[in-house]
Write an enzyme that holds these catalytic residues in place. Structure first.
Site, short mmCIF file in Angstrom:
data_model
loop_
_atom_site.label_atom_id
_atom_site.label_comp_id
_atom_site.label_asym_id
_atom_site.label_seq_id
_atom_site.Cartn_x
_atom_site.Cartn_y
_atom_site.Cartn_z
CB CYS A 2 -1.03 -0.08 1.08
SG CYS A 2 -0.10 0.21 2.65
CB CYS A 55 12.56 -10.33 12.24
SG CYS A 55 13.44 -11.55 11.00
#
Length: 166
Positions: free
Chosen positions: A79, A150
């Site tokens: 997005c 991560c």
């Protein structure tokens, strides 16, 4: 402090001036992205779809950004929401891009993840609900938050500081 509070242990960094001026930065108010599964399949590559929409994980040391040191802002690949900056990126040697904090409060959301017999915290884009990766705490990295976001490279798009200035 629990990472589920959706607040970093340190104050969020300020969004880059160019992004704030454009109104597309983390501080702007945009309605959540609502797309059908078919729309996501048309817009994303098969690998992007597998990771972003099906909570997959890319193999370690194979992603585009795991060892990148380019200055810039990392956006959600689905997005375009600004999620992390290179200022919070660090070398964790885990095979995925690692950050010690998101760009700003509210850019990501957290979900308890008990898949694969593990207790983890999933990180998702707060704007489009795409899977980004996981956050871990207390691993002993010398970072200000003692957290390691991560994140899958395929979940991100790096806009370099040089490109943003043009």
């Amino acid at each position: 402090m629990s990472i589920f509070s959706n607040r970093p242990k340190v104050s969020p960094v300020t969004a880059p001036a160019a992004a704030s001026a454009a109104g597309s930065g983390a501080g702007s108010v945009n309605p959540p992205v609502e797309k059908s599964d078919e729309q996501w399949r048309q817009e994303l590559t098969p690998e992007e779809y597998r990771v972003l929409r099906q909570a997959g994980t890319e193999r370690p040391y194979t992603g585009e950004y795991w060892d990148t040191h380019t200055a810039g802002v990392y956006q959600c690949r689905a997005c375009g929401t600004e999620l992390f900056t290179s200022q919070e990126k660090f070398d964790s040697h885990c095979g995925w891009p690692s950050f010690w904090a998101p760009l700003a409060d509210g850019t990501v959301r957290y979900i308890h993840d008990r898949t694969l017999g593990m207790e983890r915290v999933e990180v998702r884009c707060a704007h489009c609900d795409s899977h980004l990766g996981h956050v871990f705490e207390g691993e002993g990295y010398g970072t200000p938050t003692d957290q390691r976001f991560c994140i899958n490279s395929v979940s991100l798009k790096l806009v370099s500081a040089d490109d943003a200035g043009q």
